[in-house]
Design an enzyme around this catalytic site. Structure first.
Site, PDB file in Angstrom:
ATOM      1  N   ASP A  61       0.838  -1.189   0.000  1.00 27.60           N
ATOM      2  CA  ASP A  61       0.000   0.000   0.000  1.00 27.60           C
ATOM      3  C   ASP A  61       0.881   1.251   0.000  1.00 27.60           C
ATOM      4  OD1 ASP A  61      -2.347   1.463   0.232  1.00 27.60           O
ATOM      5  OD2 ASP A  61      -2.040   1.666   2.382  1.00 27.60           O
ATOM      6  N   THR A  94      -3.366   5.238  -3.932  1.00 25.24           N
ATOM      7  CA  THR A  94      -2.336   5.998  -3.214  1.00 25.24           C
ATOM      8  C   THR A  94      -0.989   5.896  -3.918  1.00 25.24           C
ATOM      9  OG1 THR A  94      -2.081   4.064  -1.837  1.00 25.24           O
ATOM     10  CG2 THR A  94      -3.407   5.833  -0.973  1.00 25.24           C
ATOM     11  N   THR A  95      -0.747   4.765  -4.568  1.00 24.95           N
ATOM     12  CA  THR A  95       0.512   4.646  -5.296  1.00 24.95           C
ATOM     13  C   THR A  95       0.430   5.406  -6.608  1.00 24.95           C
ATOM     14  OG1 THR A  95       0.654   2.439  -4.387  1.00 24.95           O
ATOM     15  CG2 THR A  95       2.232   2.997  -6.067  1.00 24.95           C
ATOM     16  N   ASP A 387      -8.806  -0.724   1.795  1.00 25.63           N
ATOM     17  CA  ASP A 387      -8.773  -0.010   0.517  1.00 25.63           C
ATOM     18  C   ASP A 387     -10.028  -0.327  -0.284  1.00 25.63           C
ATOM     19  OD1 ASP A 387      -6.389   0.999   1.149  1.00 25.63           O
ATOM     20  OD2 ASP A 387      -5.281   0.156  -0.546  1.00 25.63           O
TER      21      ASP A 387
END
Lengths: 549, 535
Positions: A61, A94-95, A387
């Site tokens: 994550d 998020t990445t 997520d």
């Protein structure tokens, strides 16, 4: 005349090109750091704490990785912040947001080297971002009306999100779990009401969603282990010693017998309180605070199940599922709303005993029990599931859906490229660069999967030249595939947030032409800094430290 | 080092521990000071104008701030040099007084110092330079008055105000949606403005930010937004036609200020005390209910029991609301802040058409909106943005825009921006210089040159040829006798700032010139710097 020092010792100042370079290099290093976790074949990272115990976290994550790093570079901090916001706002991507911002800056660096003013680049990027957003808006699918289709959309989104995580082996199973859980929320985005209990042992596949509610507590001794048609009172009240709250009150006596009397009165008071609680006609009492032995015994005598020390979230959820209110006074039993459920029983998961409330009335909350081989697996599974839940709960409110697998990036890149051709002036270079940065995402996904990215992306581009094309990268077979058939979907909200915050962050970093670092405050020792030393060599061979321990 | 001897030839101590101090005197001191001042100005120079760049500042704790606002940059820079600190003060006082133009004032002071240095090298006495500057600043300020224009605006015609706020916002990172933000700022100011007295109480405008969403989602709420939620999770999230009791007393048993002790020595006392305690809670809630309140907003916390009683009696409540917010709520809803339950009466309750709780994102963030208040004189600007730094910078930009709008309501004179006012002043000062006999003439000319620094920096930051552009504009101003020609930073194609709609407030500009001159005079008058050497 020597110029006076105007800063304090140890403060540093970076100007112009050097400042810009420091921020570019910092941002790109951060992007490169998380880049390899992108996509279904992305790799995980191990983070080791420098604190006592040297705990280890294994994760995929982006937000978790970046949060744990101790970073000195100012521009890198901006990227960490956007990834955190992305996590809070939509929960996934998020990445991607960090990678996209990094790619935008990488392209910007080339433009700056070609003597294009950062402000021109910014205005180009803005136009491009607007155009890209527009392109996405035109392609979204909204199945809100059709419940059947909507559910399958949600399933696809959950599977796409989970496919890059540790849960990808059982993604069907977990996607179903997540969708069921989110559908129960009925549109609320309050994920607090979905409880995740982690119990080591068993395999990931043994994880399950419980319709009712599971409380990780034990039942008091001598109390019934199984209650049918339970009336539950959810309370937040002191059941240890009920102090007199009037300020300045204290007990002062002159003989032992009086102490005994007052003790008796105190006991009497507690007994009265318990009587009042019992008078509600309940057979289960859940309290947030401790219940001491004496009242517990009283409850046991009355055949009431008393559960102590359920934490704040616990009682809030319990109140949500059973429909009772959280009570603190017990004088008006007729007005207090009690919670109901069909069955309360003690169950065993692994070797732990838990209490299950099933057949509940409201059913807004639910519990997911995760099983897995080790704590690391469970932690990572929880993050992945979180997520997925975030994305789903956001999608329930904003039901617009896109295909995944690099499809949205290709669509945006195509439109942005067209805009670049139409725009006169230096801005068009920046717009073109934006489209290149967008293409980097499918490239990285392919690279991470060990595929020939150049070949695949070129094929994709050709495919996308046709109108109404659903082509994306099929990582499993390693070729270009139809995303509609493969069932790879993503939420529009996530993609939009990635696009906008990455552009905003890139813009912010580009506008900087000077970095002033104040003298760091002296600290004794940093206990909880994560140790990870990473350096980066810039093209010119300049050495820029990015992270320090 | 200074050493004096008395009549017997014994050394006389003037400075304690002389050998440990460094000392600069005379011209050296002035030059050192000037170079420090210039160094500060140089940092800010690139931030000027619509194409100005931002600075990234890292605080001692590692927090990052990205900003374009002069006052903020200087405040966070943590400067050590005394003269540099003076410049920081300068920018701060411009911020307090006007709120905008904090970068310009420092750049202006820097260039005045630069000119002063040249004059000092020619052997002109610093005091004469200072006097010349004083005269010149007066000329410039008067000239600004002459070229200023009044414009009319009213609640229905806010366009001129919006245009001026847009000029301020165009140099910030938020210029992407400057139109929206400018409108928000102007509407907010007009909502709280007292047009009769020409006064604006900016404290009534609350600026609240929450990370997430887009900048375009920023909104103006006619009411108050509080970062709190209902005290009990099961209280209603939406109340219509709320009657609000605003309390500064906790829902807890009273704590008398005088020291006292209640001794419990018999069982009866114990029981009476218990009964009394229960009655307290009951009474408190009952009093609120009796007054007719449908929502309680409290500055302090609640006891669990009180919390449940409130819930039980169907009286939603909010706890731990800050003092400032409490005041704003009181103003907005027309209620009174009540310090004791006994004083709670129906007249003291505030009224709001709608109170609702709104949640954001995936975390447990909730905020309370109090809208459609009885008295709409308090408003909230609610900012959304991609990251923390963006929100902070937007807050600062909005503050600048609010100040500008306020200044315009106080005094509706404007001058044109884009450096046109400075160029025009420079021409006026230059031509006035010849009329002054004596050494001051040179200082006045120096002042005129210093005024050119701002348009020059603007041109430089916009990627234009600074000297070429400035001289072209200057000659155009003289030729056409048109004081509205400025630097065309945005490549619009015209030099006339009237057509580009670039306005600045007259008082802001005047204040810039006056403040900068004052500080420069102060720096020039210093001829001795004694500082403890490094230890």
């Amino acid at each position: 005349m020597a110029i006076e020092r105007i800063f304090k010792d140890e403060a540093s100042e970076e100007k112009g090109e050097r400042a810009r370079m420091a921020s570019f290099v910092g941002a790109m290093a951060i992007a490169d750091l998380v880049k390899t976790t992108l996509g279904p074949k992305g790799m995980d990272k191990i983070l080791q704490s420098t604190g006592r115990g040297r705990e280890v976290t294994v994760t995929n994550d982006g937000a978790t990785i970046l949060k744990s790093l101790h970073i000195d570079n100012a521009a890198a901090k901006v990227l960490v912040d956007i990834s955190k916001v992305q996590d809070d706002e939509v929960g996934d991507g998020t990445t991607s947001v960090v990678v996209l911002a990094g790619e935008l800056l990488r392209e910007a660096e080339k433009l700056v080297a070609a003597k294009i003013h950062p402000m021109t680049i910014i205005s180009g990027y803005r136009m491009a971002a607007e155009c890209a957003r527009h392109a996405l808006l035109q392609k979204v699918v909204d199945n809100k009306e059709d419940a059947e289709k909507f559910r399958s959309d949600l399933m696809r989104i959950a599977m796409t999100t989970l496919s890059s995580k540790i849960l990808c082996q059982d993604k069907d199973h977990f996607a179903k779990l997540a969708v069921d859980a989110v559908m129960r929320l009925k549109g609320s985005t309050n994920l607090e009401s979905i409880q995740i209990i982690k119990k080591p042992g068993g395999s990931l596949k043994d994880s399950f969603l419980d319709e009712g509610f599971i409380l990780d507590k034990k039942i008091g001794i001598g109390q019934p282990k199984r209650i049918e048609n339970a009336n539950i009172l959810v309370a937040n009240t002191a059941m240890d010693t009920d102090k007199v709250k009037i300020y300045g009150a204290r007990v002062r006596v002159d003989s032992m017998s009086k102490v005994a009397q007052i003790e008796g009165a105190e006991k009497e008071k507690m007994r009265e309180k318990v009587q009042k609680i019992i008078a509600h006609g309940i057979n289960c009492f859940v309290n947030r605070q401790l219940i001491y032995n004496f009242p517990e015994e009283l409850f046991a005598d009355a055949g009431i199940l008393a559960i102590e020390h359920a934490d704040f979230d616990g009682i809030e959820r319990l109140a949500l599922v059973t429909g009772g209110e959280i009570a603190s006074t017990f004088d008006n039993p007729e007005t207090v709303k009690l919670g109901h459920c069909k069955l309360i029983e003690e169950i065993m998961i692994g070797e732990d005993k838990l209490i299950r409330f099933s057949g509940v009335e409201m059913g807004q909350a639910c519990t997911i029990v995760l099983r897995g081989a080790s704590h690391h697996v469970l932690d990572e599974a929880e993050r992945s599931l979180h997520d997925a839940l975030c994305v789903l709960s956001q999608t329930v409110n904003d039901s617009r859906v896109l295909f995944g697998g690099g499809w949205p990036e290709m669509i945006m890149a195509k439109e942005v490229d067209e805009l670049a051709r139409k725009t006169p002036g230096k801005k068009s270079h920046a717009i073109e660069a934006f489209s290149r940065a967008l293409l980097a995402i499918p490239t990285i996904i392919a690279d991470n999967a060990g595929l020939d990215s150049a070949e695949l992306v070129a094929q994709l581009r050709a495919e996308h030249h046709k109108e109404g094309c659903n082509a994306g990268i099929d990582v499993i077979s390693g070729s270009v595939g139809d995303m509609a058939e493969l069932g790879i979907s993503e939420a529009f909200k996530v993609k939009q947030a990635v696009l906008l915050s990455a552009t905003e962050a890139a813009e912010m970093i580009l506008r900087v032409d000077e970095i002033i670092t104040c003298a760091p405050r002296q600290r004794e020792n940093r206990i909880h800094a994560w140790k990870m030393i990473c350096t980066s060599f810039h093209q010119g061979g300049n050495f820029v430290p990015i992270l320090t321990s | 080092m200074a050493l004096a001897f008395d009549e017997f030839g014994r050394p006389f101590l003037i400075l304690k521990e002389q050998e440990q101090k460094t000392r600069l005197r005379g011209l050296d001191a002035q030059k050192a000071n000037i170079s420090a001042g210039k160094a500060v100005a140089r940092i800010l120079r690139t931030s000027l104008g619509p194409k100005g760049m931002d600075k990234m500042l890292q605080s001692p704790d590692g927090d990052v701030t990205v900003t374009n606002d002069g006052a903020t940059i200087l405040e966070q820079m943590d400067v050590d040099n005394q003269i540099a600190k003076l410049m920081v003060e300068l920018s701060r006082s411009q911020d307090y007084e006007i709120g905008d133009g904090t970068t310009g004032v420092v750049v202006m002071a820097g260039s005045l110092l630069e000119q002063a240095e040249k004059l000092l090298e020619r052997g002109i006495h610093p005091i004469r330079v200072a006097e010349g500057y004083e005269v010149a600043s007066r000329i410039a300020v008067e000239h600004l008055d002459r070229i200023s224009q009044k414009f009319e605006f009213g609640p229905s015609n806010i366009e001129p105000l919006v245009q001026t706020c847009m000029t301020t916002l165009s140099s910030k990172i938020v210029n992407r949606c400057k139109r929206d933000l400018a409108e928000i700022a102007v509407k907010a100011v007009l909502a709280v403005a007292d047009l009769e007295r020409r006064d604006v109480h900016l404290d009534l405008i609350k600026v609240e930010g929450k990370v997430g969403g887009r900048l375009e989602d920023t909104e103006l709420v006619y009411g108050i937004v509080v970062d709190k939620d209902m005290s009990h999770p099961q209280m209603p999230k939406r109340i219509e036609d709320a009657k609000i009791a605003i309390l500064t007393c906790p829902f807890e048993p009273p704590k008398p200020k005088t020291k006292h002790k209640v001794d419990i020595d018999t069982v009866e006392k114990f029981q009476t005390l218990r009964v009394q305690e229960q009655k307290y809670f009951d009474d408190m809630v009952q009093k609120c209910k009796d007054a007719g309140a449908t929502l309680v907003i409290c500055q302090w916390g609640f006891d669990d029991e009180a919390n449940h009683l409130l819930m039980n009696r169907n009286l939603p409540a909010v706890r731990w609301v800050g003092g400032v917010e409490l005041e704003l709520i009181a103003i907005a809803t027309g209620g009174r802040i009540v310090p004791r339950f006994q004083e709670l009466t129906p007249e003291k309750l505030g009224k709001a058409g709608m109170v609702r709780e709104k949640s954001f994102g995936t975390t447990k963030d909730r905020m309370l909106y109090i809208e459609q208040c009885a008295n709409s004189r308090a408003v909230t600007i609610f900012i959304r943005g991609g990251n923390k730094m963006m929100i902070e910078e937007t807050k600062r930009s909005i503050h600048d825009a609010l100040c500008v709008a306020r200044n315009l309501i106080r005094n509706n004179s404007i001058v044109y921006g884009g450096g046109s006012a400075e160029i025009s002043c420079s021409i006026a000062v230059e031509s006035a210089a010849d009329r002054y006999p004596g050494v001051e003439q040179y200082a006045i000319r120096g002042f005129a040159d210093a005024l050119d620094a701002i348009p020059m920096a603007l041109a430089e930051n916009s990627g234009l040829q600074p000297i070429e552009t400035l001289s072209a504009v200057k000659s155009q101003q003289i030729k056409e006798n048109n004081p509205f020609c400025g630097i065309d930073c945005n490549d619009v194609g015209t030099n006339d700032m009237r057509e580009q709609n670039v306005f600045e407030t007259l008082i802001g500009k005047q204040q810039q010139i006056l403040l900068a001159t004052q500080v420069v005079k102060m720096i020039l008058k210093i001829d001795d710097v004694i500082s403890p050497s490094d230890y």
